[in-house]
Structure formats: structure tokens, C-alpha cells
Scaffold this active site. Structure first.
Site: not given
Ligand code: NAD
Length: 490
Positions: A157, A181, A184, A234, A289, A390
Site C-alpha cells: 500500500f 495485483k 487492495e 511485509s 520500507c 517492524e
Molecule cells: P502486506 O504484506 O500486507 O501486503 C502486500 C501485498 O500482499 C498486498 O498486495 C496484499 O494484498 C497481499 N497480501 C496480504 N496478505 C496476504 C496473504 N495472507 N496472502 C497473500 N497475499 C497477501 O504489506 P502492506 O501492508 O501492503 O505493505 C507494507 C509492507 O511492505 C511493510 O512491511 C513494508 O516494509 C513492505 N515494503 C517493502 C518494500 C521493500 O522494498 N522491501 C517496499 C515497500 C513496502
């Protein structure tokens, strides 16, 4: 076929499946502006059957797209870049509305996204292989790079405009087709960008947008026609996608979460260092991140550093990111705000000293929004929850160190390794830090060490699962298979 309606003219955000804007039949969710709690759009989740139709259409498109010369494949990307520039303010406004980050930050994100497209336009040079004649008498050898097929991207997000563009311009320029994708929580800006990509003339089936949640991700992993998955989010989900995707024989790169340390040496330039820390730790409400979340003052710099930091943190202006003059917007939503507050409560319970409490200094913000001010804990121990996990909010934990060696050991003991920065005027300290630290992206006197589009981006340890990093030349390697050709002529 051209989509029949634009996706964002109504309040329902649509998916782009088989080159038509569609309303999938999965669960319906509301998209909320975190600055005021108002619903700004509705989103219908796609289902596994939508993924199947998209993957088949993408595979069909791949069979002809891979035959298109690379110089022609990049032409829609050149037009896309121009359209993104023309609509940058509009995309940034959508981004602020759905994500909360302040408009100048959103615009900077769109500009970073455009740079991804610019770099991918160089694919005719980037994709070149190597060659050497007479590797043995009369035998010539060369390598070529070929696309791998249908690729999928799953994004978080916090950078809805930029992170998808770490992926699809590179995948498509190398001859693959792509299913995206987005998160959401923030579908508006990626959908507007998809409309512009269609307007730029990307052929049918080459790019599709499949909105949704877990079901879509699971369907990507299971689908035999999808050959590669790029994930950013994450760490627990990154690890899961990497493991399950690899078990299905797919190529996976999965970028995860972070716990980034900012090390301040006694010789650091204090005012400039404080500027950098404020931007790193509280910019975008700590939802980057690359955000600094553990501050490590070395030796006697701690007192003057913290005095200045607290004064400056308390002066930051929090509010709706579309209002001019705001430094920081809300966090992504009420649930996330609650989660961050639970970390602040844990920090207090585990004995850290609260120097700045983000729960209290919000007098001028909309109570229906998800605002949290800067929070700073001192005397944090490395074993405390707020030092290890985190938080992904505007919370900074201070762990004091006596020497550079102690600071390096502390950073290297973290489970994460995304980014870190050292603040110093000593070349020797900086060089030693850069060399010994077990982290993927390392800054010296930087606020946010975000590699540009032509360099690779990824962390180490639990911040990354895979081998080949995002964007730069790594993206060319990730989205292609290398073939070695040897020939002898009689
Ligand atoms: P998230 O892991 O909750 O979601 C990321 C994606 O995974 C979304 O598209 C979501 O729909 C999907 N998702 C969520 N739960 C899932 C599940 N159980 N099974 C399958 N798919 C699932 O992350 P977020 O809250 O959207 O974003 C923040 C996180 O992203 C933080 O941890 C941040 O550090 C990380 N991030 C990392 C980088 C990097 O370059 N390392 C860059 C940006 C964000």
C-alpha cells in the site's frame, strides 16, 4: 480491443481482465481516505477464475509479443512516460487521497515511477548478451536473453504508483506479458496509470490489472501459465509467496519488511543529521520500507542530538496531505493506527522512556482521520519488541551505543537488513560502516537511500527472499532467461 469505459470515472474501481474493464464478482471493499475517513471508491475483488482468464489471455498475447522487436516493444513505454508526465499531478492527487502521504511526497513518487519507465525504454541496450569468437578453434559463442512468459506482480500500500513500475515496464520491455495485483487498500493510482498505459497503445493482453486480495495471490502462485512472481510487502507474506511460488517451480523475487537503523557518530553535522532523521523516520508517516526506525547515537552525541530532534519533531505539521504546508499525513487507516498504538503501549510496558508521544499532539488534525504524531522512545534495549519488530509508523526507538563497533554489532544482530545510514564527517568511519554492515542498501549522511531506477533495489536477511533484486539491470536478469549459443561452421 479497447476498453469501453475509463475505470475511475465512476466510484467503482475496475479490473482490466482480457483487455476489458470489468467488475469482478468477489468480495466488495470500500476505499477510504485516511485523512478524513470518507469512502472514496468501491472495489470488487477478482476471483481465481478471473486470474485464470487473465493468465490465458496473457499467455496468448505473450506468443506474439515476444516476437515483436525490442525497439518496437519500447515504443508504448515512451508514450506512457509522456502521458505519466502530463497526468502527474492528477495521479499524485489520487495517491494522496487513497494513501494519505502529503502531495509533494506523492508527486516525488510519481516522478520516481516515471524514471522506471525511462530506464526500461533502454531495453535494446540493456538486454544485449555477450559474444566471443574463437572460444576454441573455429567455434564462436554468444549469450542471448529471452523473455520467460506470463509474469505477475503483487504490490504493497505504501508506494502504489512507484512499486508496480519496478516491475511491469521491465517485464514488458523484455518481451513478457504481465498481471498486476496492487494493494487492495490503494487501487486508484495504479488503475489510473493502467488507463494511461492502454492509451499509450500497449497491445491487448500484454498488461492486465487484477484487483483483489489473498485469493488472487494464491491463484497466481498456483497457475501453471504464470512463470515468475515479483512481490513487495511485509516479510511474513514475502516469505510465504517465495516458498509457495518456488515450490511451484516459479522464479520469485519477494521484497519484505524492515527495521532500519540510523547511526549517528559524535562528529556528525547535527542540524543536517536531524533534518535527515526527521525525513527518514517521520516522512510518509514512517510508512516507507526505507524509514529509519532505530536511532543509534554513539557516545556523547546522544543528548544534543535528542534535544534538537525533539524540538524539531514537535514542530512538524500533521494534516490532510492535500492541504499546502503539511509535513506529514495520516497513516494508512484506523486499524493500522491501532496496531501502531499497541506498539507504543508495548514500548511503555517494556520500560522504554517516552520522549515524544504521537498519540497526544494532534490538536489540529481531523479526528475522523488516522493521524499519529512523531513518537520517540529513549533507553530502548535491543531485546524490546519496539527494537526488533517492524512498526511501520512514525515511531523511533533510541538505542545508545558506546562505540562504532557496538553500533555495528547491534545493526548486524537485527533479523532485517533493508537499509541503514551512518551520519559522520569521518571517511574512515563511513567506509568501515559500509564495509562491515550486513544490510542491502547503505547510506552515508542520507535521509532516504533509495536507489534510482538504474541501480538495483533490495535488502538482505528477512527483508528479501530471492536472488535477483528489483529494477536496474537486475530487472533485466529477473525477467529473462539466458541462453548460450555455440556454433562451428564447416
Ligand atoms: P502486506 O504484506 O500486507 O501486503 C502486500 C501485498 O500482499 C498486498 O498486495 C496484499 O494484498 C497481499 N497480501 C496480504 N496478505 C496476504 C496473504 N495472507 N496472502 C497473500 N497475499 C497477501 O504489506 P502492506 O501492508 O501492503 O505493505 C507494507 C509492507 O511492505 C511493510 O512491511 C513494508 O516494509 C513492505 N515494503 C517493502 C518494500 C521493500 O522494498 N522491501 C517496499 C515497500 C513496502
Amino acid at each position: 480491443m479497447t476498453p469501453t469505459a475509463t475505470a475511475t470515472e465512476v466510484s467503482e474501481v475496475k479490473s482490466l481482465i482480457e483487455s476489458r474493464w470489468a467488475s469482478p464478482k468477489g468480495e466488495q471493499h470500500s476505499i477510504v481516505n485516511p485523512a478524513n475517513g470518507e469512502i472514496v471508491a468501491m472495489l470488487n475483488y477478482a476471483t481465481a477464475s478471473d486470474v485464470d482468464r487473465s493468465a490465458r489471455a496473457a499467455h496468448k498475447a505473450f506468443l506474439s509479443w515476444r516476437e515483436v522487436p525490442v525497439v518496437d516493444r519500447v515504443q508504448p513505454l515512451y508514450r506512457f512516460k509522456t502521458l505519466l508526465e502530463k497526468h502527474a499531478d492528477e495521479i499524485a492527487t489520487l495517491l494522496t487521497t487513497e494513501n494519505g502521504k502529503v502531495f509533494p511526497d506523492a508527486l516525488a513518487e510519481v516522478k520516481r515511477a516515471i524514471q522506471m519507465v525511462e530506464v526500461a525504454c533502454g531495453m535494446p541496450s540493456l538486454m544485449m548478451g555477450d559474444s566471443l569468437n574463437d572460444v576454441a578453434r573455429g567455434i564462436d559463442c554468444r549469450t542471448i536473453r529471452q523473455p520467460i512468459g506470463v509474469c505477475a506482480g503483487i504490490t504493497p500500500f505504501n508506494f502504489p504508483a512507484m512499486v508496480p513500475l519496478w516491475m511491469y515496464p521491465f517485464a514488458i520491455a523484455t518481451g513478457n506479458t504481465f498481471l498486476l495485483k496492487p494493494s487492495e487498500k490503494v487501487p486508484l493510482s495504479p488503475t489510473r496509470m493502467a488507463e494511461l498505459f492502454i492509451e499509450a497503445g500497449i497491445p491487448e493482453g500484454v498488461f492486465q490489472l487484477v484487483h483483489g486480495g489473498r485469493e488472487v495471490v494464491e491463484a497466481f502462485i498456483a497457475h501453471p501459465l504464470i512463470k515468475a512472481i515479483s512481490f513487495v510487502g511485509s516479510s511474513p507474506i514475502a516469505k510465504l509467496v517465495y516458498k509457495e511460488g518456488a515450490a511451484q517451480g516459479k522464479r520469485v523475487q519477494a521484497l519484505g519488511g524492515a527495521k532500519n537503523h540510523l547511526v549517528v557518530m559524535p562528529d556528525a553535522d547535527l542540524p543536517k543529521t536531524v533534518d535527515a532523521i526527521l525525513s527518514s523516520s517521520f516522512g510518509a508517516a514512517g510508512e516507507r520500507c526505507l524509514a529509519g526506525s532505530v536511532l543509534v547515537p554513539v557516545g556523547d552525541v546522544a543528548e544534543p542530538l535528542l534535544n534538537l530532534l525533539i524540538e524539531r519533531a514537535n514542530a512538524l505539521r500533521f494534516g490532510d496531505g492535500l492541504e499546502p504546508g503539511m509535513n506529514v499525513g495520516p497513516v494508512i487507516g484506523a486499524d493500522h493506527r491501532k496496531k501502531i498504538i499497541s506498539y507504543i503501549e508495548k514500548g511503555e510496558a517494556e520500560g522504554a522512556i517516552l520522549l515524544c508521544d504521537g498519540r497526544t499532539n494532534l490538536a489540529h488534525t481531523n479526528p475522523a482521520g488516522s493521524f499519529l504524531g512523531p513518537t520517540i522512545f529513549d533507553h530502548v534495549k535491543p531485546t524490546m519488541t519496539i527494537a526488533r519488530e517492524e512498526i511501520f509508523g512514525p515511531v523511533l526507538s533510541v538505542i545508545r551505543a558506546n562505540s562504532l563497533d557496538e553500533a555495528i554489532d547491534l545493526v548486524n544482530s537485527s533479523d532485517f537488513g533493508n537499509t541503514t545510514t551512518i551520519y559522520t564527517q569521518s571517511g574512515k568511519s563511513a567506509r568501515e560502516y559500509q564495509s562491515r554492515i550486513e544490510v542491502g542498501m547503505v547510506g552515508v549522511n542520507m535521509a532516504v537511500s533509495a536507489p534510482m531506477a538504474f541501480f538495483p533495489f533490495a535488502g538482505w536477511k528477512n527483508s528479501f527472499f530471492g536472488d535477483i533484486h528489483a529494477h536496474g539491470k537486475d530487472a533485466v536478469w529477473f525477467y529473462t532467461e539466458q541462453k548460450v549459443l555455440m556454433s562451428r561452421w564447416f
